[in-house]
Design a protein around this motif. Structure first.
Motif, PDB file in Angstrom:
ATOM      1  N   HIS A  24       0.839  -1.205   0.000  1.00  0.00           N
ATOM      2  CA  HIS A  24       0.000   0.000   0.000  1.00  0.00           C
ATOM      3  C   HIS A  24       0.870   1.250   0.000  1.00  0.00           C
ATOM      4  N   ASP A  25       1.873   1.268   0.864  1.00  0.00           N
ATOM      5  CA  ASP A  25       2.753   2.429   0.946  1.00  0.00           C
ATOM      6  C   ASP A  25       3.665   2.530  -0.270  1.00  0.00           C
ATOM      7  N   TYR A  26       4.087   1.381  -0.787  1.00  0.00           N
ATOM      8  CA  TYR A  26       5.033   1.353  -1.912  1.00  0.00           C
ATOM      9  C   TYR A  26       4.448   2.018  -3.156  1.00  0.00           C
ATOM     10  N   ILE A  27       3.147   1.898  -3.352  1.00  0.00           N
ATOM     11  CA  ILE A  27       2.510   2.479  -4.553  1.00  0.00           C
ATOM     12  C   ILE A  27       1.886   3.845  -4.272  1.00  0.00           C
ATOM     13  N   SER A  28       2.088   4.370  -3.061  1.00  0.00           N
ATOM     14  CA  SER A  28       1.441   5.623  -2.660  1.00  0.00           C
ATOM     15  C   SER A  28       2.442   6.767  -2.591  1.00  0.00           C
ATOM     16  N   PRO A  29       2.315   7.759  -3.467  1.00  0.00           N
ATOM     17  CA  PRO A  29       3.211   8.926  -3.391  1.00  0.00           C
ATOM     18  C   PRO A  29       3.138   9.583  -2.012  1.00  0.00           C
ATOM     19  N   GLY A  30       4.275   9.865  -1.454  1.00  0.00           N
ATOM     20  CA  GLY A  30       4.319  10.511  -0.153  1.00  0.00           C
ATOM     21  C   GLY A  30       4.369   9.564   1.026  1.00  0.00           C
ATOM     22  N   LEU A  31       4.069   8.285   0.808  1.00  0.00           N
ATOM     23  CA  LEU A  31       4.094   7.319   1.901  1.00  0.00           C
ATOM     24  C   LEU A  31       5.281   6.371   1.837  1.00  0.00           C
ATOM     25  N   ALA A  32       5.988   6.358   0.719  1.00  0.00           N
ATOM     26  CA  ALA A  32       7.023   5.349   0.489  1.00  0.00           C
ATOM     27  C   ALA A  32       8.440   5.836   0.755  1.00  0.00           C
ATOM     28  N   ASP A  33       8.590   7.041   1.262  1.00  0.00           N
ATOM     29  CA  ASP A  33       9.935   7.599   1.435  1.00  0.00           C
ATOM     30  C   ASP A  33      10.784   6.788   2.403  1.00  0.00           C
ATOM     31  N   TYR A  34      10.156   6.099   3.346  1.00  0.00           N
ATOM     32  CA  TYR A  34      10.909   5.346   4.362  1.00  0.00           C
ATOM     33  C   TYR A  34      11.458   4.024   3.820  1.00  0.00           C
ATOM     34  N   ILE A  35      10.942   3.568   2.698  1.00  0.00           N
ATOM     35  CA  ILE A  35      11.288   2.245   2.177  1.00  0.00           C
ATOM     36  C   ILE A  35      12.691   2.265   1.568  1.00  0.00           C
ATOM     37  N   TYR A  36      13.455   1.223   1.835  1.00  0.00           N
ATOM     38  CA  TYR A  36      14.754   1.035   1.189  1.00  0.00           C
ATOM     39  C   TYR A  36      14.859  -0.415   0.743  1.00  0.00           C
ATOM     40  N   ASP A  37      15.511  -0.627  -0.402  1.00  0.00           N
ATOM     41  CA  ASP A  37      15.653  -1.991  -0.902  1.00  0.00           C
ATOM     42  C   ASP A  37      16.985  -2.583  -0.461  1.00  0.00           C
ATOM     43  N   ASP A  38      17.263  -3.796  -0.912  1.00  0.00           N
ATOM     44  CA  ASP A  38      18.456  -4.506  -0.461  1.00  0.00           C
ATOM     45  C   ASP A  38      19.747  -3.933  -1.026  1.00  0.00           C
ATOM     46  N   ASN A  39      19.620  -3.017  -1.986  1.00  0.00           N
ATOM     47  CA  ASN A  39      20.791  -2.298  -2.505  1.00  0.00           C
ATOM     48  C   ASN A  39      20.913  -0.900  -1.911  1.00  0.00           C
ATOM     49  N   GLY A  40      20.019  -0.563  -0.989  1.00  0.00           N
ATOM     50  CA  GLY A  40      20.071   0.741  -0.341  1.00  0.00           C
ATOM     51  C   GLY A  40      19.321   1.841  -1.066  1.00  0.00           C
ATOM     52  N   GLU A  41      18.674   1.525  -2.174  1.00  0.00           N
ATOM     53  CA  GLU A  41      17.902   2.541  -2.900  1.00  0.00           C
ATOM     54  C   GLU A  41      16.603   2.810  -2.160  1.00  0.00           C
ATOM     55  N   LYS A  42      16.269   4.070  -1.998  1.00  0.00           N
ATOM     56  CA  LYS A  42      15.105   4.448  -1.202  1.00  0.00           C
ATOM     57  C   LYS A  42      13.923   4.805  -2.080  1.00  0.00           C
ATOM     58  N   GLY A  43      12.725   4.718  -1.480  1.00  0.00           N
ATOM     59  CA  GLY A  43      11.503   5.141  -2.153  1.00  0.00           C
ATOM     60  C   GLY A  43      10.719   3.992  -2.749  1.00  0.00           C
ATOM     61  N   GLY A  44       9.523   4.334  -3.252  1.00  0.00           N
ATOM     62  CA  GLY A  44       8.628   3.331  -3.794  1.00  0.00           C
ATOM     63  C   GLY A  44       8.505   3.400  -5.300  1.00  0.00           C
ATOM     64  N   LEU A  45       7.378   2.936  -5.795  1.00  0.00           N
ATOM     65  CA  LEU A  45       7.131   2.884  -7.232  1.00  0.00           C
ATOM     66  C   LEU A  45       6.846   4.282  -7.753  1.00  0.00           C
ATOM     67  N   LYS A  46       7.400   4.596  -8.909  1.00  0.00           N
ATOM     68  CA  LYS A  46       7.133   5.898  -9.522  1.00  0.00           C
ATOM     69  C   LYS A  46       5.679   5.975  -9.966  1.00  0.00           C
ATOM     70  N   THR A  47       5.139   7.172  -9.977  1.00  0.00           N
ATOM     71  CA  THR A  47       3.706   7.343 -10.204  1.00  0.00           C
ATOM     72  C   THR A  47       3.266   6.951 -11.608  1.00  0.00           C
ATOM     73  N   ASP A  48       4.178   6.913 -12.579  1.00  0.00           N
ATOM     74  CA  ASP A  48       3.792   6.611 -13.958  1.00  0.00           C
ATOM     75  C   ASP A  48       4.043   5.147 -14.322  1.00  0.00           C
ATOM     76  N   GLN A  49       4.227   4.287 -13.324  1.00  0.00           N
ATOM     77  CA  GLN A  49       4.561   2.895 -13.599  1.00  0.00           C
ATOM     78  C   GLN A  49       3.360   1.973 -13.384  1.00  0.00           C
ATOM     79  N   THR A  50       3.154   1.076 -14.344  1.00  0.00           N
ATOM     80  CA  THR A  50       2.090   0.084 -14.291  1.00  0.00           C
ATOM     81  C   THR A  50       2.540  -1.082 -13.420  1.00  0.00           C
ATOM     82  N   PHE A  51       1.605  -1.687 -12.672  1.00  0.00           N
ATOM     83  CA  PHE A  51       1.988  -2.753 -11.755  1.00  0.00           C
ATOM     84  C   PHE A  51       0.864  -3.770 -11.591  1.00  0.00           C
ATOM     85  N   VAL A  52       1.242  -4.927 -11.085  1.00  0.00           N
ATOM     86  CA  VAL A  52       0.314  -5.949 -10.615  1.00  0.00           C
ATOM     87  C   VAL A  52       0.856  -6.468  -9.293  1.00  0.00           C
TER      88      VAL A  52
END
Length: 378
Positions: free
Chosen positions: A241-269
């Motif tokens: 929910h947070d990963y696909i929500s602009p403004g809610l995903a800033d806390y997320i970091y991946d296993d390579n240290g990259e921060k943030g969630g899905l970009k707003t113009d990206q299609t997903f399932v």
């Protein structure tokens, strides 16, 4: 996002229950002596249950499918290749063989020994309960993604090591008697959110990425009044929910240290066995409800007549995806870039010849394959 031309895709999720314990007489919570060679041995033995699972997949013929509970054996994908080459690539019971030239299977937290006392039994580093996710060996209850379309392996994001306490307002388990944190401070600081992992896997369809967001949250049971598994299940679902929500995903970091969630113009399932439903069971329903009601998501609500007949007294039974009677498996498409065309649950009626594939737990799985057919938007 624009596509060169519209493409119809069938995307599925299937908890195949091919974890090692399924080949013993043991159930979760009981003592068992298993090794990470068990799945490989079963795959090499022309195993009827695995043949039935392959036949189900051949009958549905998805373009992309997530397999839950397919052990990750750290064997250079040999077990997964064996399943593709020796089962899916061969006709099962007269069905047309199916090929997935592209696949991804990464490490998961199940069975990775934390060295901590996660299950609260007073002993540290004792599997399966003290794994970062419940499991008898690293990779137990793993995941695998199979695709007929290319996978952008260089841009996969995994979140296996994301710490639970780093999620804002994480649902920390509380001891019901003392009203204090159930986990010790050192354990809480070390705990990972994902019981298996969270993956963002870009699949390239006509050169454009559809982000497959895959996970398998822990069952919200097998705990106590502190509801540690229920709260973890909630937050594992909330992660998407947070990963696909602009403004809610800033806390997320991946296993390579990259921060943030899905970009707003990206299609997903978003897909997987979430072990949660809004109407039944022990899950904290706010987690799955907030995801299903997200403005960026369209829920096809697949259903089956056989599911309704399986639990005739339950008005929600036509939506069930498990033989114990709950909707727990989901394929949720983004509103952006995708149009719903059709959906379904592979659940044959008792009167159908194919009922043999799901007649009991040993026939294939205690879950049903769930699929959604989508058209990319021009």
């Amino acid at each position: 996002m624009t596509y060169v031309h519209a493409t119809t895709l069938k995307i599925a999720t299937f908890n195949v229950s091919m974890e090692a314990l399924n080949y013993s007489e043991h159930k979760r919570g009981e003592p068992a002596h298993v090794s990470n060679k068990t799945l490989a041995d079963a795959l090499a033995s022309d195993h009827q249950q695995i043949k039935n699972i392959a036949e189900i997949i051949q009958r549905v013929n998805p373009d992309i499918i997530l397999l839950n509970e397919f052990d990750y054996l750290n064997d250079n994908n040999q077990a997964l290749k064996s399943f593709i080459n020796n089962y899916l690539n061969k006709s099962q019971h007269g069905q047309k063989a199916i090929d997935f030239p592209y696949f991804y299977q990464g490490p998961v937290n199940t069975g990775v020994n934390s060295g901590l006392d996660i299950d609260g039994d007073g002993k540290k580093g004792k599997l399966p309960g003290d794994g970062y996710g419940y499991g008898h060996f690293p990779g137990h209850f793993g995941m695998a993604l199979l695709s007929k379309y290319p996978i952008d392996l260089d841009n996969i994001r995994s979140f296996q090591h994301f710490k639970w306490h780093d999620m804002p307002n994480a649902l920390m388990p509380i001891d019901a008697e003392t009203n204090t944190p159930w986990y010790s401070q050192s354990t809480w600081q070390a705990l990972r959110l994902s019981s298996k992992s969270h993956w963002d896997v870009p699949v390239l369809v006509n050169g454009k990425a559809i982000h497959v967001l895959a996970s398998h949250p822990t069952p919200p049971v097998f705990d106590g009044p502190e509801d540690r598994n229920g709260k973890r299940n909630h937050d594992e679902i909330r992660f998407w929910h947070d990963y696909i929500s602009p403004g809610l995903a800033d806390y997320i970091y991946d296993d390579n240290g990259e921060k943030g969630g899905l970009k707003t113009d990206q299609t997903f399932v978003i897909l997987g066995d979430f072990n949660a439903t809004t109407v039944e069971g022990n899950a904290i329903k706010a987690g799955i409800s907030s995801l299903l009601n997200h403005a960026k998501i369209q829920d096809a609500m697949p259903y089956s007549q056989a599911g309704q007949l399986h639990k005739p007294d339950n008005q929600n039974a036509k939506y069930h995806t498990s033989n114990w009677g709950m909707r727990v498996d989901y394929v949720l498409a983004s509103v952006l870039g995708l149009t719903l065309k059709d959906s379904g649950i592979f659940w044959p009626l008792k009167s159908e010849e194919s009922y043999r594939l799901i007649k009991d737990r040993r026939a294939s799985s205690d879950h049903r394959l769930v699929w959604v057919e989508l058209t990319t938007k021009n």
